[in-house]
Design a protein around this motif. Structure first.
Motif, PDB file in Angstrom:
ATOM      1  N   ILE A   9      -0.686  -2.758  -5.081  1.00  0.00           N
ATOM      2  CA  ILE A   9      -1.201  -1.410  -4.806  1.00  0.00           C
ATOM      3  C   ILE A   9      -2.301  -1.044  -5.793  1.00  0.00           C
ATOM      4  CG2 ILE A   9      -0.639   1.046  -4.640  1.00  0.00           C
ATOM      5  CD1 ILE A   9       2.292   0.231  -4.197  1.00  0.00           C
ATOM      6  N   TRP A  46       4.054   2.586  -2.061  1.00  0.00           N
ATOM      7  CA  TRP A  46       4.395   2.090  -0.730  1.00  0.00           C
ATOM      8  C   TRP A  46       3.611   0.802  -0.548  1.00  0.00           C
ATOM      9  CZ3 TRP A  46       2.355   5.023   4.153  1.00  0.00           C
ATOM     10  CH2 TRP A  46       3.286   4.995   5.174  1.00  0.00           C
ATOM     11  N   PHE A  47       4.277  -0.284  -0.316  1.00  0.00           N
ATOM     12  CA  PHE A  47       3.542  -1.555  -0.210  1.00  0.00           C
ATOM     13  C   PHE A  47       4.221  -2.491   0.770  1.00  0.00           C
ATOM     14  CE2 PHE A  47       2.701  -5.971  -1.362  1.00  0.00           C
ATOM     15  CZ  PHE A  47       1.311  -5.973  -1.399  1.00  0.00           C
ATOM     16  N   MET A  55       2.666  -9.147   6.599  1.00  0.00           N
ATOM     17  CA  MET A  55       3.830  -8.497   7.233  1.00  0.00           C
ATOM     18  C   MET A  55       3.477  -7.101   7.766  1.00  0.00           C
ATOM     19  SD  MET A  55       6.656 -10.435   6.159  1.00  0.00           S
ATOM     20  CE  MET A  55       7.141 -11.554   4.870  1.00  0.00           C
ATOM     21  N   ARG A  56       2.221  -6.730   7.662  1.00  0.00           N
ATOM     22  CA  ARG A  56       1.844  -5.362   8.064  1.00  0.00           C
ATOM     23  C   ARG A  56       1.790  -5.216   9.590  1.00  0.00           C
ATOM     24  NH1 ARG A  56      -2.703  -4.526   3.285  1.00  0.00           N
ATOM     25  NH2 ARG A  56      -1.138  -4.730   1.631  1.00  0.00           N
ATOM     26  N   GLY A  57       1.913  -3.991  10.041  1.00  0.00           N
ATOM     27  CA  GLY A  57       1.834  -3.710  11.475  1.00  0.00           C
ATOM     28  C   GLY A  57       3.085  -4.076  12.245  1.00  0.00           C
ATOM     29  N   LYS A  58       4.196  -4.300  11.536  1.00  0.00           N
ATOM     30  CA  LYS A  58       5.437  -4.703  12.199  1.00  0.00           C
ATOM     31  C   LYS A  58       6.556  -3.688  11.996  1.00  0.00           C
ATOM     32  CE  LYS A  58       4.298  -9.566  11.187  1.00  0.00           C
ATOM     33  NZ  LYS A  58       3.795 -10.059  12.445  1.00  0.00           N
ATOM     34  N   GLY A  59       6.208  -2.512  11.495  1.00  0.00           N
ATOM     35  CA  GLY A  59       7.223  -1.467  11.359  1.00  0.00           C
ATOM     36  C   GLY A  59       7.956  -1.454  10.026  1.00  0.00           C
ATOM     37  N   VAL A  60       7.487  -2.267   9.057  1.00  0.00           N
ATOM     38  CA  VAL A  60       8.194  -2.337   7.769  1.00  0.00           C
ATOM     39  C   VAL A  60       8.060  -1.018   7.002  1.00  0.00           C
ATOM     40  CG1 VAL A  60       8.278  -3.493   5.526  1.00  0.00           C
ATOM     41  CG2 VAL A  60       7.974  -4.840   7.614  1.00  0.00           C
ATOM     42  N   ARG A  71       7.439   1.890   8.209  1.00  0.00           N
ATOM     43  CA  ARG A  71       8.205   2.906   8.946  1.00  0.00           C
ATOM     44  C   ARG A  71       9.688   2.848   8.537  1.00  0.00           C
ATOM     45  NH1 ARG A  71       8.164   5.975  13.574  1.00  0.00           N
ATOM     46  NH2 ARG A  71       6.025   5.430  14.135  1.00  0.00           N
ATOM     47  N   THR A 117      -2.386   9.607  -0.999  1.00  0.00           N
ATOM     48  CA  THR A 117      -3.078   8.321  -1.004  1.00  0.00           C
ATOM     49  C   THR A 117      -4.545   8.563  -1.293  1.00  0.00           C
ATOM     50  OG1 THR A 117      -3.300   6.197   0.155  1.00  0.00           O
ATOM     51  CG2 THR A 117      -3.673   8.184   1.475  1.00  0.00           C
ATOM     52  N   ALA A 154      -5.739   2.815   6.208  1.00  0.00           N
ATOM     53  CA  ALA A 154      -4.464   2.300   6.732  1.00  0.00           C
ATOM     54  C   ALA A 154      -3.325   3.222   6.320  1.00  0.00           C
ATOM     55  CB  ALA A 154      -4.211   0.881   6.221  1.00  0.00           C
ATOM     56  N   SER A 155      -3.347   3.614   5.050  1.00  0.00           N
ATOM     57  CA  SER A 155      -2.279   4.470   4.549  1.00  0.00           C
ATOM     58  C   SER A 155      -2.344   5.851   5.206  1.00  0.00           C
ATOM     59  CB  SER A 155      -2.396   4.577   3.025  1.00  0.00           C
ATOM     60  OG  SER A 155      -1.480   5.504   2.527  1.00  0.00           O
ATOM     61  N   ARG A 196      -3.570   6.638   8.129  1.00  0.00           N
ATOM     62  CA  ARG A 196      -3.144   6.537   9.532  1.00  0.00           C
ATOM     63  C   ARG A 196      -1.639   6.316   9.638  1.00  0.00           C
ATOM     64  NH1 ARG A 196      -7.037   6.699  13.077  1.00  0.00           N
ATOM     65  NH2 ARG A 196      -9.176   6.508  12.334  1.00  0.00           N
ATOM     66  N   LEU A 216       3.693   8.576  10.993  1.00  0.00           N
ATOM     67  CA  LEU A 216       5.103   8.739  10.598  1.00  0.00           C
ATOM     68  C   LEU A 216       5.481  10.211  10.420  1.00  0.00           C
ATOM     69  CD1 LEU A 216       5.413   5.682   8.200  1.00  0.00           C
ATOM     70  CD2 LEU A 216       6.173   5.890  10.564  1.00  0.00           C
TER      71      LEU A 216
HETATM   72  C1  LIG Z   1       0.101   1.474   4.281  1.00  0.00           C
HETATM   73  C2  LIG Z   1       1.088   0.324   4.516  1.00  0.00           C
HETATM   74  C3  LIG Z   1       2.261   0.472   3.560  1.00  0.00           C
HETATM   75  C4  LIG Z   1       1.583   0.366   5.971  1.00  0.00           C
HETATM   76  O1  LIG Z   1       2.573  -0.653   6.149  1.00  0.00           O
HETATM   77  P1  LIG Z   1       2.944  -1.298   7.570  1.00  0.00           P
HETATM   78  O2  LIG Z   1       4.253  -2.005   7.423  1.00  0.00           O
HETATM   79  O3  LIG Z   1       1.801  -2.081   8.083  1.00  0.00           O
HETATM   80  O4  LIG Z   1       3.156  -0.011   8.502  1.00  0.00           O
HETATM   81  P2  LIG Z   1       4.033   0.043   9.843  1.00  0.00           P
HETATM   82  O5  LIG Z   1       3.855  -1.246  10.589  1.00  0.00           O
HETATM   83  O6  LIG Z   1       5.422   0.467   9.540  1.00  0.00           O
HETATM   84  O7  LIG Z   1       3.279   1.192  10.638  1.00  0.00           O
HETATM   85  C5  LIG Z   1       3.741   2.539  10.624  1.00  0.00           C
HETATM   86  C6  LIG Z   1       2.850   3.324  11.585  1.00  0.00           C
HETATM   87  O8  LIG Z   1       1.536   3.404  11.045  1.00  0.00           O
HETATM   88  C7  LIG Z   1       0.590   2.797  11.905  1.00  0.00           C
HETATM   89  N1  LIG Z   1      -0.321   1.995  11.086  1.00  0.00           N
HETATM   90  C8  LIG Z   1      -0.007   1.151  10.081  1.00  0.00           C
HETATM   91  N2  LIG Z   1      -1.116   0.567   9.602  1.00  0.00           N
HETATM   92  C9  LIG Z   1      -2.142   1.059  10.342  1.00  0.00           C
HETATM   93  C10 LIG Z   1      -3.538   0.828  10.330  1.00  0.00           C
HETATM   94  N3  LIG Z   1      -4.094  -0.039   9.467  1.00  0.00           N
HETATM   95  N4  LIG Z   1      -4.306   1.507  11.209  1.00  0.00           N
HETATM   96  C11 LIG Z   1      -3.761   2.377  12.086  1.00  0.00           C
HETATM   97  N5  LIG Z   1      -2.418   2.634  12.157  1.00  0.00           N
HETATM   98  C12 LIG Z   1      -1.637   1.976  11.282  1.00  0.00           C
HETATM   99  C13 LIG Z   1       1.383   1.898  12.808  1.00  0.00           C
HETATM  100  O9  LIG Z   1       0.747   1.742  14.073  1.00  0.00           O
HETATM  101  C14 LIG Z   1       2.712   2.599  12.914  1.00  0.00           C
HETATM  102  O10 LIG Z   1       2.714   3.591  13.915  1.00  0.00           O
HETATM  103  P3  LIG Z   1       3.481   3.327  15.308  1.00  0.00           P
HETATM  104  O11 LIG Z   1       4.885   2.904  14.932  1.00  0.00           O
HETATM  105  O12 LIG Z   1       3.435   4.649  15.981  1.00  0.00           O
HETATM  106  O13 LIG Z   1       2.718   2.250  15.993  1.00  0.00           O
HETATM  107  C15 LIG Z   1       0.374  -1.055   4.297  1.00  0.00           C
HETATM  108  O14 LIG Z   1      -0.838  -1.065   5.022  1.00  0.00           O
HETATM  109  C16 LIG Z   1       0.086  -1.385   2.841  1.00  0.00           C
HETATM  110  O15 LIG Z   1       0.935  -1.903   2.120  1.00  0.00           O
HETATM  111  N6  LIG Z   1      -1.144  -1.120   2.369  1.00  0.00           N
HETATM  112  C17 LIG Z   1      -1.542  -1.473   1.002  1.00  0.00           C
HETATM  113  C18 LIG Z   1      -0.856  -0.608  -0.070  1.00  0.00           C
HETATM  114  C19 LIG Z   1      -1.153   0.859   0.124  1.00  0.00           C
HETATM  115  O16 LIG Z   1      -2.278   1.240   0.423  1.00  0.00           O
HETATM  116  N7  LIG Z   1      -0.125   1.689  -0.027  1.00  0.00           N
HETATM  117  C20 LIG Z   1      -0.251   3.135   0.181  1.00  0.00           C
HETATM  118  C21 LIG Z   1      -0.748   3.845  -1.007  1.00  0.00           C
HETATM  119  S1  LIG Z   1       0.471   4.011  -2.274  1.00  0.00           S
END
Ligand SMILES: CC(C)(COP(=O)(O)OP(=O)(O)OC[C@H]1O[C@@H](n2cnc3c(N)ncnc32)[C@H](O)[C@@H]1OP(=O)(O)O)[C@@H](O)C(=O)NCCC(=O)NCCS
Length: 146
Positions: free
Chosen positions: A23, A82-83, A88-93, A95, A117, A123-124, A126, A131
């Motif tokens: 992060i 949150w990381f 593994m991203r985009g798979k609901g982790v 959430r 954030t 990404a964060s 969105r 959520l």
């Molecule tokens: C932000 C982060 C934690 C999201 O993790 P993730 O496991 O990919 O998220 P999820 O798969 O659980 O997605 C949760 C929701 O957000 C949406 N989402 C996640 N990443 C997205 C993206 N890049 N663009 C658009 N929507 C996104 C998903 O579609 C999902 O919604 P849905 O269930 O309605 O489809 C991840 O991208 C990450 O670790 N980023 C780097 C570290 C960071 O920036 N942390 C936050 C700051 S502390």
């Protein structure tokens, strides 16, 4: 794939550090290390690890704070970190991690959950919006050297 969540354990420190570094890559290691013991010892902090198909996928750090920007109640749950590993991203982790963190905060009598954030972390932002989090404020941080 199956997502499971558990509390951080005593053997998880290296992986936890690795994810914190993911992060905040620019932050010196000693600074990232400095509050880890306090977090583990405090009842007002919790760290959860997520596993996807049995493999470590990500983590969330959550804290009870007296105040959260935009909140109307106190105390509030606060997502401090949150990381999820890139592959593994985009798979609901995230959430799943968030749901567990929110349940934990509910158990600590919190009626609201807050988070933050960076302005350019699309990404964060969105993911937060998806959520159920809504934007309440944009901050600019300042420093003056004394
Ligand atoms: C932000 C982060 C934690 C999201 O993790 P993730 O496991 O990919 O998220 P999820 O798969 O659980 O997605 C949760 C929701 O957000 C949406 N989402 C996640 N990443 C997205 C993206 N890049 N663009 C658009 N929507 C996104 C998903 O579609 C999902 O919604 P849905 O269930 O309605 O489809 C991840 O991208 C990450 O670790 N980023 C780097 C570290 C960071 O920036 N942390 C936050 C700051 S502390």
């Amino acid at each position: 794939m199956d997502i499971s969540i558990r509390h951080i354990g005593s053997d998880d420190r290296d992986k936890w550090f690795e994810m914190r570094k993911g992060i905040w890559p620019e932050v010196p290691d000693e600074y990232l290390h400095f509050d880890m013991d306090d977090i583990l010892a405090s009842e007002n902090n919790e760290v959860f690890f997520a596993f996807l198909g049995g493999e470590l996928a990500g983590m969330i750090e959550v804290r009870i704070r007296d105040y959260g920007e935009g909140c109307e109640t106190s105390p509030v749950g606060y997502i401090e970190a949150w990381f999820v590993y890139p592959e593994m991203r985009g798979k609901g982790v995230a959430r799943a991690l968030t749901q567990v963190a929110e349940d934990w905060a509910r158990g600590k009598s919190c009626a609201e959950m807050a988070s933050d954030t960076w302005l350019d972390n699309e990404a964060s932002i969105r993911a937060h919006l998806k959520l159920g989090y809504f934007e309440v404020e944009r901050l600019v941080h300042f420093v003056k050297r004394l």
